[in-house]
Scaffold this motif. Sequence first.
Motif, short mmCIF file in Angstrom:
data_model
loop_
_atom_site.label_atom_id
_atom_site.label_comp_id
_atom_site.label_asym_id
_atom_site.label_seq_id
_atom_site.Cartn_x
_atom_site.Cartn_y
_atom_site.Cartn_z
N ARG A 113 1.04 -1.12 -0.09
CA ARG A 113 -0.07 -0.09 -0.07
C ARG A 113 0.75 1.23 -0.08
O ARG A 113 0.48 2.08 -0.77
CB ARG A 113 -0.96 0.04 1.43
N ASP A 114 1.88 1.20 0.76
CA ASP A 114 2.76 2.30 0.84
C ASP A 114 3.43 2.54 -0.40
O ASP A 114 3.59 3.83 -0.78
CB ASP A 114 3.59 2.08 2.08
N LEU A 115 4.05 1.85 -0.99
CA LEU A 115 4.66 1.64 -2.20
C LEU A 115 4.04 2.17 -3.53
O LEU A 115 4.15 3.05 -4.37
CB LEU A 115 5.71 0.46 -2.48
N GLU A 116 2.72 1.46 -3.50
CA GLU A 116 1.84 1.69 -4.56
C GLU A 116 1.24 3.32 -4.37
O GLU A 116 1.22 3.82 -5.46
CB GLU A 116 0.36 0.87 -4.30
N ALA A 117 0.97 3.74 -3.15
CA ALA A 117 0.68 5.05 -3.04
C ALA A 117 1.79 6.08 -3.57
O ALA A 117 1.50 7.07 -4.31
CB ALA A 117 0.51 5.42 -1.58
N VAL A 118 2.85 5.75 -3.16
CA VAL A 118 3.97 6.71 -3.60
C VAL A 118 4.28 6.76 -5.14
O VAL A 118 4.34 7.57 -5.99
CB VAL A 118 5.44 6.22 -2.71
N GLU A 119 3.86 5.45 -5.71
CA GLU A 119 3.97 5.21 -7.10
C GLU A 119 3.14 5.88 -7.79
O GLU A 119 3.40 6.34 -8.96
CB GLU A 119 4.37 3.89 -7.42
N GLY A 120 1.89 5.97 -7.42
CA GLY A 120 0.83 6.76 -7.87
C GLY A 120 0.99 8.46 -8.01
O GLY A 120 0.55 8.87 -8.86
N ALA A 121 1.77 8.61 -6.98
CA ALA A 121 2.00 10.04 -7.08
C ALA A 121 3.15 10.47 -7.89
O ALA A 121 3.36 11.64 -8.24
CB ALA A 121 2.10 10.67 -5.44
N LEU A 122 4.35 9.59 -7.77
CA LEU A 122 5.57 10.24 -8.49
C LEU A 122 5.98 9.24 -9.68
O LEU A 122 6.64 9.73 -10.33
CB LEU A 122 6.55 9.86 -7.42
N GLY A 123 5.31 8.28 -9.85
CA GLY A 123 5.61 7.41 -11.10
C GLY A 123 6.63 6.39 -10.81
O GLY A 123 6.90 6.05 -9.58
N ASN A 124 7.21 5.84 -11.78
CA ASN A 124 7.76 4.81 -11.72
C ASN A 124 9.06 4.76 -10.55
O ASN A 124 10.11 5.78 -10.95
CB ASN A 124 8.58 4.13 -12.92
N LEU A 125 8.85 4.10 -9.28
CA LEU A 125 10.01 4.11 -8.25
C LEU A 125 11.46 4.15 -8.70
O LEU A 125 12.22 4.62 -8.22
CB LEU A 125 9.70 3.54 -7.27
N VAL A 126 11.58 3.32 -9.95
CA VAL A 126 12.88 2.88 -10.08
C VAL A 126 13.62 4.09 -10.85
O VAL A 126 15.04 4.18 -10.52
CB VAL A 126 12.87 1.78 -10.91
N THR A 127 13.00 4.96 -11.31
CA THR A 127 13.73 6.09 -12.03
C THR A 127 13.14 7.44 -11.35
O THR A 127 13.69 8.59 -11.98
CB THR A 127 12.99 6.23 -13.28
N VAL A 128 12.65 7.47 -10.37
CA VAL A 128 12.25 8.75 -9.73
C VAL A 128 13.41 9.55 -9.06
O VAL A 128 14.53 8.74 -8.60
CB VAL A 128 11.37 8.41 -8.48
N LYS A 129 13.46 10.78 -9.25
CA LYS A 129 14.50 11.74 -8.64
C LYS A 129 14.51 11.77 -7.31
O LYS A 129 13.51 12.08 -6.59
CB LYS A 129 14.65 12.98 -9.60
#
Length: 292
Positions: free
Chosen positions: A28-44
């Motif tokens: 849930r936590d990672l899904e929420a951040v990924e929904g807000a910022l996009g792909n977490l692998v490439t996030v700045k």
Amino acid sequence: MSEAVDAFLAMLAAERGAAANTLAAYRRDLEAVEGALGNLVTVKQADLGGLGQQWSDLAPATVARKASALRQFYGFLVDEGWRSDDPSAALPRAGARRQLPKILSHAEVEALFSRAEKEAQGGTASAVRLLALIELLYGSGLRASELMSLPLSAVPRDAPFLTVTGKGGQARMVPVSGRAKTALAGWLALHPGGSKYLFPSRGKHLTRVRLFQLLKELAVRAGLTPEKVSPHVLRHAFATHLLEGGADLRVLQTLLGHADIATTQIYTHVDAARLVTLVNERHPLAEKRQRD
């Protein structure tokens, strides 16, 4: 969800034995951040730094949990070669303080057990069962979920141990006191049968909610404040009173089924007086002072 998130959760399950509830919370936590910022692998890194503002209305403990999930995730990405850098340094640090556990005094525990023992002398199944329940909560330090799901096969015939399946499906051996064995024997003599569970109810087992209710009601009859008594409070009392009696912290960690000793160390706060006395009496300089 991205492939990397799925791989991270699979690692937690396989290598760390994370429980289903833990995996669901991380997802849930990672899904929420990924929904807000996009792909977490490439996030700045700067994007992660902006999460502090987004989480500003959340409780410090919630912020700490979310940030911890992301830090572990990015540590995994670096270890697995998904990223060459770790941007988690930009995450907010809530500085959440872990709450100290509620505990019962020796006198309060004695009042609770005195009432339960008196009621069990009447021989009714519900009273005998309740005595067995609190003996295992306080005498063996079981979690409510562990106690409720105990199968009949876990009860020892000769060896003074229970086989308990804890968080993450990890099994451990838990000692059973002489008092608890007596209470269990009384309950087994009245066990309705037809169920694989030690504490059956309506085709399955007694629920955690019902256990909470039974303890609150017992507390009232024992003259205690019901808000002070719960299955987890009895588990805390088990740990606290063992530590007061001189139990080793590592042994206590094993008995409680804690994966990390940092979780067990929270109980050391209640034993400050004993530690001070120990230093004053046993430290080499204290001994020299006494000789002088």
